[in-house]
Design a protein around this motif. Structure first.
Motif, PDB file in Angstrom:
ATOM      1  N   ALA A   1      -9.035  29.663  -9.146  1.00 39.86           N
ATOM      2  CA  ALA A   1      -9.571  28.312  -8.977  1.00 39.86           C
ATOM      3  C   ALA A   1      -8.723  27.499  -8.014  1.00 39.86           C
ATOM      4  CB  ALA A   1      -9.662  27.619 -10.340  1.00 39.86           C
ATOM      5  N   GLU A   2      -7.415  27.622  -8.152  1.00 42.44           N
ATOM      6  CA  GLU A   2      -6.528  26.853  -7.284  1.00 42.44           C
ATOM      7  C   GLU A   2      -6.576  27.351  -5.845  1.00 42.44           C
ATOM      8  OE1 GLU A   2      -3.270  25.501 -10.699  1.00 42.44           O
ATOM      9  OE2 GLU A   2      -2.798  27.126  -9.306  1.00 42.44           O
ATOM     10  N   LYS A   3      -6.700  28.657  -5.652  1.00 42.23           N
ATOM     11  CA  LYS A   3      -6.791  29.170  -4.292  1.00 42.23           C
ATOM     12  C   LYS A   3      -8.080  28.718  -3.620  1.00 42.23           C
ATOM     13  CE  LYS A   3      -6.427  33.318  -1.437  1.00 42.23           C
ATOM     14  NZ  LYS A   3      -6.129  34.768  -1.395  1.00 42.23           N
ATOM     15  N   LEU A   4      -9.181  28.699  -4.378  1.00 43.04           N
ATOM     16  CA  LEU A   4     -10.479  28.304  -3.820  1.00 43.04           C
ATOM     17  C   LEU A   4     -10.655  26.794  -3.766  1.00 43.04           C
ATOM     18  CD1 LEU A   4     -12.794  30.881  -5.640  1.00 43.04           C
ATOM     19  CD2 LEU A   4     -12.058  30.933  -3.240  1.00 43.04           C
ATOM     20  N   ARG A   5      -9.841  26.080  -4.535  1.00 41.60           N
ATOM     21  CA  ARG A   5      -9.995  24.631  -4.690  1.00 41.60           C
ATOM     22  C   ARG A   5     -11.424  24.325  -5.167  1.00 41.60           C
ATOM     23  NH1 ARG A   5      -8.329  19.949  -0.250  1.00 41.60           N
ATOM     24  NH2 ARG A   5      -7.272  18.589  -1.730  1.00 41.60           N
ATOM     25  N   ALA A   6     -11.822  25.065  -6.195  1.00 41.71           N
ATOM     26  CA  ALA A   6     -13.194  25.007  -6.690  1.00 41.71           C
ATOM     27  C   ALA A   6     -13.266  24.236  -7.995  1.00 41.71           C
ATOM     28  CB  ALA A   6     -13.747  26.417  -6.902  1.00 41.71           C
ATOM     29  N   THR A   7     -14.386  23.579  -8.213  1.00 45.57           N
ATOM     30  CA  THR A   7     -14.655  22.933  -9.496  1.00 45.57           C
ATOM     31  C   THR A   7     -14.838  24.008 -10.563  1.00 45.57           C
ATOM     32  OG1 THR A   7     -15.766  21.120  -8.363  1.00 45.57           O
ATOM     33  CG2 THR A   7     -16.179  21.354 -10.716  1.00 45.57           C
ATOM     34  N   VAL A   8     -14.254  23.795 -11.730  1.00 49.41           N
ATOM     35  CA  VAL A   8     -14.365  24.745 -12.832  1.00 49.41           C
ATOM     36  C   VAL A   8     -15.099  24.078 -13.989  1.00 49.41           C
ATOM     37  CG1 VAL A   8     -13.126  26.189 -14.490  1.00 49.41           C
ATOM     38  CG2 VAL A   8     -12.233  25.898 -12.161  1.00 49.41           C
TER      39      VAL A   8
ATOM     40  N   THR B   1     -13.088  19.767  -0.081  1.00 49.89           N
ATOM     41  CA  THR B   1     -12.793  18.495  -0.732  1.00 49.89           C
ATOM     42  C   THR B   1     -12.445  18.746  -2.189  1.00 49.89           C
ATOM     43  OG1 THR B   1     -14.322  17.358   0.738  1.00 49.89           O
ATOM     44  CG2 THR B   1     -13.677  16.208  -1.292  1.00 49.89           C
ATOM     45  N   ALA B   2     -11.371  18.127  -2.647  1.00 45.96           N
ATOM     46  CA  ALA B   2     -10.980  18.306  -4.049  1.00 45.96           C
ATOM     47  C   ALA B   2     -12.063  17.766  -4.965  1.00 45.96           C
ATOM     48  CB  ALA B   2      -9.662  17.595  -4.319  1.00 45.96           C
ATOM     49  N   PRO B   3     -12.410  18.504  -6.027  1.00 44.15           N
ATOM     50  CA  PRO B   3     -13.461  18.034  -6.935  1.00 44.15           C
ATOM     51  C   PRO B   3     -13.011  16.826  -7.740  1.00 44.15           C
ATOM     52  CG  PRO B   3     -12.421  20.015  -7.814  1.00 44.15           C
ATOM     53  CD  PRO B   3     -11.867  19.809  -6.438  1.00 44.15           C
ATOM     54  N   GLU B   4     -13.990  16.089  -8.230  1.00 44.19           N
ATOM     55  CA  GLU B   4     -13.695  14.957  -9.103  1.00 44.19           C
ATOM     56  C   GLU B   4     -13.186  15.483 -10.449  1.00 44.19           C
ATOM     57  OE1 GLU B   4     -13.864  11.686  -8.518  1.00 44.19           O
ATOM     58  OE2 GLU B   4     -14.421  12.055  -6.437  1.00 44.19           O
ATOM     59  N   PRO B   5     -12.102  14.918 -10.960  1.00 43.87           N
ATOM     60  CA  PRO B   5     -11.608  15.381 -12.270  1.00 43.87           C
ATOM     61  C   PRO B   5     -12.544  14.967 -13.391  1.00 43.87           C
ATOM     62  CG  PRO B   5     -10.388  13.458 -11.534  1.00 43.87           C
ATOM     63  CD  PRO B   5     -11.277  13.850 -10.390  1.00 43.87           C
ATOM     64  N   MET B   6     -12.441  15.684 -14.507  1.00 45.07           N
ATOM     65  CA  MET B   6     -13.263  15.343 -15.668  1.00 45.07           C
ATOM     66  C   MET B   6     -12.909  13.945 -16.153  1.00 45.07           C
ATOM     67  SD  MET B   6     -13.674  17.408 -19.292  1.00 45.07           S
ATOM     68  CE  MET B   6     -12.223  16.776 -20.102  1.00 45.07           C
ATOM     69  N   PRO B   7     -13.910  13.127 -16.479  1.00 49.38           N
ATOM     70  CA  PRO B   7     -13.611  11.786 -17.012  1.00 49.38           C
ATOM     71  C   PRO B   7     -12.738  11.883 -18.255  1.00 49.38           C
ATOM     72  CG  PRO B   7     -15.945  12.020 -16.497  1.00 49.38           C
ATOM     73  CD  PRO B   7     -15.341  13.382 -16.374  1.00 49.38           C
ATOM     74  N   ARG B   8     -11.755  11.008 -18.322  1.00 51.46           N
ATOM     75  CA  ARG B   8     -10.888  10.986 -19.481  1.00 51.46           C
ATOM     76  C   ARG B   8     -11.614  10.359 -20.671  1.00 51.46           C
ATOM     77  NH1 ARG B   8      -8.117  14.830 -19.670  1.00 51.46           N
ATOM     78  NH2 ARG B   8      -9.686  15.531 -18.202  1.00 51.46           N
ATOM     79  N   PRO B   9     -11.123  10.542 -21.880  1.00 51.59           N
ATOM     80  CA  PRO B   9     -11.813  10.002 -23.054  1.00 51.59           C
ATOM     81  C   PRO B   9     -11.968   8.488 -22.994  1.00 51.59           C
ATOM     82  CG  PRO B   9     -10.123  11.592 -23.696  1.00 51.59           C
ATOM     83  CD  PRO B   9      -9.956  11.361 -22.236  1.00 51.59           C
TER      84      PRO B   9
ATOM     85  N   LEU C   1      -8.786  20.603 -11.867  1.00 53.31           N
ATOM     86  CA  LEU C   1     -10.014  21.209 -11.355  1.00 53.31           C
ATOM     87  C   LEU C   1     -11.096  21.349 -12.425  1.00 53.31           C
ATOM     88  CD1 LEU C   1      -8.516  24.058  -9.125  1.00 53.31           C
ATOM     89  CD2 LEU C   1      -9.514  21.891  -8.350  1.00 53.31           C
ATOM     90  N   PHE C   2     -10.739  21.124 -13.700  1.00 53.99           N
ATOM     91  CA  PHE C   2     -11.712  21.307 -14.779  1.00 53.99           C
ATOM     92  C   PHE C   2     -12.621  20.095 -14.869  1.00 53.99           C
ATOM     93  CE2 PHE C   2     -12.938  21.226 -19.352  1.00 53.99           C
ATOM     94  CZ  PHE C   2     -13.629  22.428 -19.375  1.00 53.99           C
ATOM     95  N   ALA C   3     -13.921  20.354 -14.846  1.00 51.69           N
ATOM     96  CA  ALA C   3     -14.919  19.273 -14.854  1.00 51.69           C
ATOM     97  C   ALA C   3     -15.661  19.163 -16.166  1.00 51.69           C
ATOM     98  CB  ALA C   3     -15.914  19.477 -13.714  1.00 51.69           C
ATOM     99  N   GLY C   4     -15.221  19.899 -17.190  1.00 54.84           N
ATOM    100  CA  GLY C   4     -15.837  19.776 -18.502  1.00 54.84           C
ATOM    101  C   GLY C   4     -16.847  20.863 -18.794  1.00 54.84           C
TER     102      GLY C   4
END
Length: 536
Positions: free
Chosen positions: A224-231, A336-344, A248-251
């Motif tokens: 995931a880090e090498k690809l800079r992919a959303t997970v 482009t770096a993915p948007e991070p998962m919204p925090r609680p 990178l984790f989007a939930g």
């Protein structure tokens, strides 16, 4: 041949060789010939009902990474066990499940406690089901059962053994075999997959339970880090395979066709590794994939690959595939770096009465040890658990693979027993709904008898909340039996030998949980909570 060389003695010698020296069971009359003179170097784990027995062995095998041995009583015991056998099958857990059969001379007359059509009863939830034609074949049947259970896709197998077979003379069994538990993917097809991944502008990775089972957690993070992919987390996960606090984790991906399709909008390529495409429930119509989105799947299970509704599949061990992909794909540093998962969401300034599930999980997040393992069967609060109690380590999250409840409470026992077996010390947290807890409540007896470090947190909302959510979604008003008044869960837990407490505030929860971590017996904390709709 010595006088004591029998099917019984030869089989136990084979089980030692295969390191199958822990037996999970609930003894019945047809099993006593197998269990007689139980060797001192074997361990018998007693469960008070066969469904609990299967779930304990399931989790034990998952944590140890080796097949587990289960002994059930004839057809009656197998019937009790089938519900959790379904879970073991969907979870690719290598179990060798044995059931006793009546005496061979009586079977033709359908005697009492005979296992009628013994090999048929557990199907289709076992990979192989067999009753030896001769007593002399029993050890070899165990050898094949071991191979069948372990080889990919791993899964449970069943042996029905007549009770008079065990004392038949047998000189020995020497054909002990080893088998492979990994299949490397086709290199040419994997290279094609790698080229498509490299060419993707905005790839998404979906890591499923096969990855963690195969030991591929670290490799998944590296990819995931090498690809800079959303997970994304695969739908209805029974094992987490990626740190849920990673940038990178989007939930979770979602559960329905529409939800999954909507979540994947904007990705030109989705790479699903170690998961179905996809686990859907409930049915909400939509597009299986957004327009202009392609999908690649890598799985060790041919049936899962064949059942996929969309995409191109590749068979192979997920960990091996990910490690090979790491050398084949180009870095995604330009993406482009993915948007991070919204925090609680923020909690209310004044706590609710009763507490809401987010308030419960927020309190637990403040006192949970970092190395704790979580077993989740609070089905209406799974989304809140990911938000507040993210899985951050390999082999530390477990849930039912089939959707059937009654697995989580005994599975926590199996996790704790496996930790002890492999010399690991960590607390086990069972997050259980008040309805789910009743299905296999007798499992806490085993937890108490073994003094296991388990803290059960039972959400007492007084109803089957997830079923009420489904009723709303499916427009089925007036469904009976969805409320659960009159349960004194703490008193029940004490009756089985556990420490227990009713909790109404977050301060009480944090205090009781912290005390439970150092208790010398399992603890059941009954937390009174407000019902909520499940995130379907």
């Amino acid at each position: 041949m010595t006088e004591r060389s029998t099917v019984h003695s030869v089989t136990y010698d084979l089980l030692r060789t295969l390191e199958l020296t822990t037996v999970f069971g609930n003894p019945g009359s047809t099993e006593q010939p197998f269990l007689q003179q139980f060797p001192a170097d074997f361990t018998y784990v007693l469960g008070l009902q066969e469904a609990s027995v299967i779930a304990m062995a399931d989790a034990f095998a998952q944590v140890t990474g080796r097949p587990a041995l289960v002994n059930l009583h004839s057809s009656a015991g197998m019937g009790n066990a089938v519900g959790n056998l379904v879970t073991a099958y969907h979870g690719n857990t290598p179990l060798i499940v044995t059931s006793g059969q009546q005496h061979r001379e009586l079977v033709i007359g359908e005697p009492y406690l005979a296992n009628r059509e013994a090999t048929t009863l557990p199907k289709p939830w076992v990979k192989w089901s067999y009753e030896p034609a001769r007593a002399e074949d029993v050890p070899e049947a165990f050898m094949r059962a071991y191979a069948e259970a372990r080889q990919p896709p791993a899964g449970p197998v069943h042996l029905s053994i007549p009770m008079d077979d065990w004392q038949r003379p047998l000189p020995g069994f020497t054909r002990v075999r080893t088998v492979s538990d990994r299949v490397v993917p086709d290199p040419e097809r994997l290279r094609v997959f790698a080229d498509r991944i490299t060419a993707s502008r905005r790839p998404a990775l979906v890591f499923g339970p096969e990855v963690d089972r195969a030991g591929g957690w670290d490799a998944a993070v590296a990819l995931a880090e090498k690809l800079r992919a959303t997970v994304y987390g695969a739908p209805l996960l029974d094992r987490a395979s990626f740190p849920e606090d990673h940038p990178l984790f989007a939930g979770p991906l979602g559960m329905s066709v529409k939800t999954v399709g909507d979540r994947l909008t904007g990705h030109d390529l989705v790479v699903v590794i170690g998961a179905e495409v996809f686990r859907y429930y409930p049915y909400v119509p939509g597009d299986y994939l957004p327009e202009h989105t392609e999908l690649l799947q890598i799985t060790a299970d041919p049936a899962i690959a064949a059942a996929a509704r969309v995409g191109d599949s590749l068979l192979g061990d997920p960990k091996s595939a990910i490690e090979l992909l790491l050398d084949l794909v180009a870095p995604g540093s330009a993406r482009t770096a993915p948007e991070p998962m919204p925090r609680p969401y923020a909690l209310p300034a004044t706590p609710n009465t009763p507490l809401t599930p987010p308030e419960v999980y927020a309190a637990l997040s403040r006192v949970r040890p970092a190395d704790a393992a979580i077993v989740n069967e609070s089905t209406s609060t799974m989304a809140q658990q990911v938000e507040w109690l993210p899985t951050t380590r390999t082999g530390s999250f477990f849930a039912t693979a089939s959707g059937g409840i009654g697995w989580g409470t005994p599975a926590a026992v199996g996790v704790a027993l496996a930790d002890r077996h492999r010399g690991v010390t960590r607390p086990v947290i069972g997050l259980i709904g008040d309805g789910s807890f009743q299905y296999s409540v007798q499992a806490i007896y085993t937890a108490a008898q073994h003094n296991l470090p388990i803290v059960y947190v039972v959400m007492r909302n007084g109803e089957y909340s997830v079923l009420k959510s489904f009723a709303k979604l499916e427009h089925t008003p007036g469904v009976p039996g969805l409320d659960l008044p009159g349960l004194d869960i703490a008193a029940l837990a004490r009756g089985f030998g556990c420490r227990a407490a009713d909790v109404t505030t977050t301060a009480d929860l944090e205090r009781e949980f912290t005390t439970a971590l150092s208790a010398d017996t399992p603890t059941v904390l009954v937390v009174h909570t407000r019902p909520q709709d499940a995130n379907l």
